[in-house]
Design a protein around this motif. Structure first.
Motif, PDB file in Angstrom:
ATOM      1  N   ARG A 224       0.824  -1.153  -0.038  1.00  0.00           N
ATOM      2  CA  ARG A 224      -0.038   0.006   0.068  1.00  0.00           C
ATOM      3  C   ARG A 224       0.796   1.204   0.014  1.00  0.00           C
ATOM      4  O   ARG A 224       0.734   2.118  -0.950  1.00  0.00           O
ATOM      5  CB  ARG A 224      -0.843   0.059   1.217  1.00  0.00           C
ATOM      6  CG  ARG A 224      -2.140  -1.027   1.236  1.00  0.00           C
ATOM      7  CD  ARG A 224      -3.241  -0.724   2.070  1.00  0.00           C
ATOM      8  NE  ARG A 224      -2.994  -0.714   3.327  1.00  0.00           N
ATOM      9  CZ  ARG A 224      -3.083   0.416   4.167  1.00  0.00           C
ATOM     10  NH1 ARG A 224      -3.361   1.586   3.492  1.00  0.00           N
ATOM     11  NH2 ARG A 224      -2.980   0.579   5.383  1.00  0.00           N
ATOM     12  N   LEU A 225       1.934   1.155   0.835  1.00  0.00           N
ATOM     13  CA  LEU A 225       2.711   2.461   1.025  1.00  0.00           C
ATOM     14  C   LEU A 225       3.631   2.724  -0.361  1.00  0.00           C
ATOM     15  O   LEU A 225       3.886   3.888  -0.818  1.00  0.00           O
ATOM     16  CB  LEU A 225       3.428   2.444   2.181  1.00  0.00           C
ATOM     17  CG  LEU A 225       3.056   2.658   3.281  1.00  0.00           C
ATOM     18  CD1 LEU A 225       3.835   2.260   4.504  1.00  0.00           C
ATOM     19  CD2 LEU A 225       2.432   3.764   3.612  1.00  0.00           C
ATOM     20  N   LYS A 226       3.866   1.541  -1.056  1.00  0.00           N
ATOM     21  CA  LYS A 226       4.577   1.701  -2.325  1.00  0.00           C
ATOM     22  C   LYS A 226       3.735   2.616  -3.343  1.00  0.00           C
ATOM     23  O   LYS A 226       4.236   3.452  -3.997  1.00  0.00           O
ATOM     24  CB  LYS A 226       4.817   0.203  -3.044  1.00  0.00           C
ATOM     25  CG  LYS A 226       5.505   0.273  -4.114  1.00  0.00           C
ATOM     26  CD  LYS A 226       5.886  -1.097  -4.743  1.00  0.00           C
ATOM     27  CE  LYS A 226       4.932  -2.092  -5.046  1.00  0.00           C
ATOM     28  NZ  LYS A 226       5.276  -3.417  -5.847  1.00  0.00           N
ATOM     29  N   TYR A 227       2.500   2.300  -3.313  1.00  0.00           N
ATOM     30  CA  TYR A 227       1.598   2.982  -4.323  1.00  0.00           C
ATOM     31  C   TYR A 227       1.293   4.414  -3.747  1.00  0.00           C
ATOM     32  O   TYR A 227       0.972   5.361  -4.328  1.00  0.00           O
ATOM     33  CB  TYR A 227       0.313   2.321  -4.659  1.00  0.00           C
ATOM     34  CG  TYR A 227       0.788   0.948  -5.449  1.00  0.00           C
ATOM     35  CD1 TYR A 227       1.117   1.130  -6.912  1.00  0.00           C
ATOM     36  CD2 TYR A 227       0.927  -0.213  -4.997  1.00  0.00           C
ATOM     37  CE1 TYR A 227       1.436   0.214  -7.685  1.00  0.00           C
ATOM     38  CE2 TYR A 227       1.239  -1.357  -5.735  1.00  0.00           C
ATOM     39  CZ  TYR A 227       1.626  -0.990  -6.936  1.00  0.00           C
ATOM     40  OH  TYR A 227       1.863  -2.025  -7.869  1.00  0.00           O
ATOM     41  N   LEU A 228       1.190   4.536  -2.494  1.00  0.00           N
ATOM     42  CA  LEU A 228       0.633   5.853  -1.977  1.00  0.00           C
ATOM     43  C   LEU A 228       2.111   6.755  -1.823  1.00  0.00           C
ATOM     44  O   LEU A 228       1.795   7.971  -1.886  1.00  0.00           O
ATOM     45  CB  LEU A 228       0.371   5.596  -0.319  1.00  0.00           C
ATOM     46  CG  LEU A 228      -0.255   6.699   0.414  1.00  0.00           C
ATOM     47  CD1 LEU A 228      -1.603   6.983  -0.122  1.00  0.00           C
ATOM     48  CD2 LEU A 228      -0.334   6.525   1.933  1.00  0.00           C
ATOM     49  N   SER A 229       3.243   6.229  -2.041  1.00  0.00           N
ATOM     50  CA  SER A 229       4.337   7.004  -2.121  1.00  0.00           C
ATOM     51  C   SER A 229       4.153   7.600  -3.610  1.00  0.00           C
ATOM     52  O   SER A 229       4.693   8.735  -3.932  1.00  0.00           O
ATOM     53  CB  SER A 229       5.612   6.227  -2.179  1.00  0.00           C
ATOM     54  OG  SER A 229       5.852   5.652  -0.848  1.00  0.00           O
ATOM     55  N   ALA A 230       3.890   6.889  -4.511  1.00  0.00           N
ATOM     56  CA  ALA A 230       3.520   7.552  -6.010  1.00  0.00           C
ATOM     57  C   ALA A 230       2.455   8.503  -5.905  1.00  0.00           C
ATOM     58  O   ALA A 230       2.635   9.734  -6.722  1.00  0.00           O
ATOM     59  CB  ALA A 230       3.162   6.405  -6.973  1.00  0.00           C
ATOM     60  N   VAL A 231       1.469   8.261  -5.344  1.00  0.00           N
ATOM     61  CA  VAL A 231       0.264   9.502  -5.137  1.00  0.00           C
ATOM     62  C   VAL A 231       0.776  10.868  -4.443  1.00  0.00           C
ATOM     63  O   VAL A 231       0.420  11.642  -4.923  1.00  0.00           O
ATOM     64  CB  VAL A 231      -0.800   8.611  -4.417  1.00  0.00           C
ATOM     65  CG1 VAL A 231      -1.957   9.804  -4.104  1.00  0.00           C
ATOM     66  CG2 VAL A 231      -1.369   7.612  -5.156  1.00  0.00           C
ATOM     67  N   SER A 232       1.483  10.386  -3.478  1.00  0.00           N
ATOM     68  CA  SER A 232       2.047  11.557  -2.541  1.00  0.00           C
ATOM     69  C   SER A 232       3.023  12.217  -3.753  1.00  0.00           C
ATOM     70  O   SER A 232       2.879  13.816  -3.632  1.00  0.00           O
ATOM     71  CB  SER A 232       2.960  11.001  -1.328  1.00  0.00           C
ATOM     72  OG  SER A 232       2.089  10.573  -0.638  1.00  0.00           O
ATOM     73  N   LEU A 233       3.906  11.631  -4.433  1.00  0.00           N
ATOM     74  CA  LEU A 233       4.749  12.381  -5.041  1.00  0.00           C
ATOM     75  C   LEU A 233       3.929  13.020  -6.227  1.00  0.00           C
ATOM     76  O   LEU A 233       4.451  14.407  -6.607  1.00  0.00           O
ATOM     77  CB  LEU A 233       5.681  11.457  -5.851  1.00  0.00           C
ATOM     78  CG  LEU A 233       6.605  11.959  -7.098  1.00  0.00           C
ATOM     79  CD1 LEU A 233       7.459  12.811  -6.485  1.00  0.00           C
ATOM     80  CD2 LEU A 233       7.548  10.911  -7.717  1.00  0.00           C
ATOM     81  N   PHE A 234       2.883  12.688  -6.842  1.00  0.00           N
ATOM     82  CA  PHE A 234       2.114  13.433  -7.907  1.00  0.00           C
ATOM     83  C   PHE A 234       1.451  14.578  -7.290  1.00  0.00           C
ATOM     84  O   PHE A 234       1.572  15.682  -7.895  1.00  0.00           O
ATOM     85  CB  PHE A 234       0.971  12.593  -8.259  1.00  0.00           C
ATOM     86  CG  PHE A 234      -0.257  13.323  -9.281  1.00  0.00           C
ATOM     87  CD1 PHE A 234       0.379  13.077 -10.453  1.00  0.00           C
ATOM     88  CD2 PHE A 234      -1.111  13.865  -8.946  1.00  0.00           C
ATOM     89  CE1 PHE A 234      -0.375  13.866 -11.455  1.00  0.00           C
ATOM     90  CE2 PHE A 234      -1.919  14.594  -9.857  1.00  0.00           C
ATOM     91  CZ  PHE A 234      -1.449  14.508 -11.142  1.00  0.00           C
ATOM     92  N   HIS A 235       0.924  14.556  -6.060  1.00  0.00           N
ATOM     93  CA  HIS A 235       0.408  15.769  -5.228  1.00  0.00           C
ATOM     94  C   HIS A 235       1.609  16.747  -4.891  1.00  0.00           C
ATOM     95  O   HIS A 235       1.297  18.056  -5.120  1.00  0.00           O
ATOM     96  CB  HIS A 235      -0.308  15.547  -4.139  1.00  0.00           C
ATOM     97  CG  HIS A 235      -1.584  14.861  -4.288  1.00  0.00           C
ATOM     98  ND1 HIS A 235      -2.440  15.339  -4.958  1.00  0.00           N
ATOM     99  CD2 HIS A 235      -1.928  13.470  -3.770  1.00  0.00           C
ATOM    100  CE1 HIS A 235      -3.682  14.171  -5.132  1.00  0.00           C
ATOM    101  NE2 HIS A 235      -3.268  13.332  -4.353  1.00  0.00           N
ATOM    102  N   PHE A 236       2.733  16.280  -4.365  1.00  0.00           N
ATOM    103  CA  PHE A 236       3.674  17.155  -4.344  1.00  0.00           C
ATOM    104  C   PHE A 236       4.410  17.917  -5.591  1.00  0.00           C
ATOM    105  O   PHE A 236       4.559  19.087  -5.657  1.00  0.00           O
ATOM    106  CB  PHE A 236       5.121  16.105  -3.735  1.00  0.00           C
ATOM    107  CG  PHE A 236       6.376  16.725  -3.965  1.00  0.00           C
ATOM    108  CD1 PHE A 236       6.679  17.549  -2.927  1.00  0.00           C
ATOM    109  CD2 PHE A 236       7.184  16.677  -5.021  1.00  0.00           C
ATOM    110  CE1 PHE A 236       8.143  18.374  -2.708  1.00  0.00           C
ATOM    111  CE2 PHE A 236       8.433  17.397  -5.031  1.00  0.00           C
ATOM    112  CZ  PHE A 236       8.959  18.164  -4.022  1.00  0.00           C
TER     113      PHE A 236
END
Length: 316
Positions: free
Chosen positions: A172-184
């Motif tokens: 889950r955190l592997k993909y949440l990292s990508a989501v966070s990067l997009f928002h960043f």
């Protein structure tokens, strides 16, 4: 809009969704991916590239593999000339010296899988589970020389579910990292980032997990400690006891209504029961050293001749 010249630093499969986010972003140009060298693995000990390098090869992304990026003087001089905008670091396993951190126009940012300043270090996912935390998340912090100590530019929280274990939270955190990067990136491109300093009094650490950290001692550990390890260390390193000197891996534990003293073992019901400091467990699914995975009942059936000779099962 001018594309952000970006260098990505990463190594394992965990880094791939974040790299995909950069690769597919219309306002990002990946000028280079930095990773570790190929390593021998498998039975034949053949050289294999890190997963992130395989992704680069498949997508024709330029890359550099190195044991120590800080010693790549030609590369460092080149990216200074190229006026790189951004570094993104995720699971890279090398520290960047100040000379590197000072190069990108907008800064160097590390994606960390905890809600900083909690769990600085290599194993934040495992420590959140070890401690039965109710939530965790992803923090993107502007890198400084001190490990995971930079100002937080973006964070995203997620609950930890009741039956969560190491593999599921990792995924889950592997993909949440990508989501966070997009928002960043969206905030960065719109000049809307707001930095938050980490409060040093709230800092905690998550050092690397070692194989022997999975050793369970029922006579001196409680329910909280044992079940925390069971969750955190799935699939690696797993938890185990030494049963009469042989490693017994434990995959499943359930509470028993029977009351046993800490370390006391009972097999009279055909089940493997053991007491800890505050509960009694049935050890459900196991794997004895040199044997296949089995239920506790199957294990005890296989030990019948051994037990008929008057031997006792002991854990250490």
């Amino acid at each position: 809009m001018k594309k952000l010249k970006t260098i990505f630093f990463g190594t394992p499969d965990f880094s791939i969704p974040a790299l995909e986010t950069l690769f597919s972003h219309p306002n990002v140009e990946i000028t280079k991916v930095i990773s570790m060298p190929d390593r021998p693995s498998g039975r034949g000990k053949l050289l294999h590239s890190p997963p992130i390098i395989d992704y680069c090869k498949n997508n024709k992304i330029p890359f550099l593999q190195t044991e120590n990026i800080n010693q790549e003087t030609d590369f460092i001089e080149q990216i200074k000339k190229d006026k790189v905008d951004l570094f993104i670091v995720l699971a890279f396993a090398q520290f960047l010296k100040n000379e590197l951190l000072d190069i990108p126009l907008f800064g160097a940012f590390n994606i960390h899988t905890s809600l900083l300043p909690k769990y600085r270090g290599a194993a934040p996912i495992q420590y959140a589970l070890l401690n039965h935390d109710k939530k965790t998340g992803v923090s993107i912090q502007k890198m400084v020389k001190k490990m995971d100590a930079g100002d937080i530019a973006y964070s995203l929280e997620t609950p930890i579910f009741e039956n969560e274990h190491g593999h599921s939270l990792y995924t889950r955190l592997k993909y949440l990292s990508a989501v966070s990067l997009f928002h960043f990136l969206d905030l960065l491109l719109n000049n809307s980032l707001h930095y938050e300093k980490q409060i040093e009094q709230n800092v905690s650490y998550a050092p690397s997990i070692k194989k022997d950290d999975g050793h369970i001692f029922f006579n001196s550990m409680n329910y909280f400690e044992i079940t925390g390890k069971l969750k955190a260390f799935h699939p690696w390193p797993g938890i185990f006891v030494l049963m009469n000197g042989k490693r017994l891996k434990i995959f499943e534990l359930e509470i028993s209504a029977q009351k046993l003293s800490p370390g006391e073992i009972d097999i009279s019901s055909g089940q493997l029961l053991v007491g800890c400091l505050d509960e009694t467990f049935r050890i459900g699914t196991v794997q004895l050293e040199g044997k296949k995975k089995s239920s506790d009942t199957e294990l005890l059936n296989g030990l019948q001749n051994y037990l008929k000779n008057g031997e006792q099962i002991t854990f250490s």
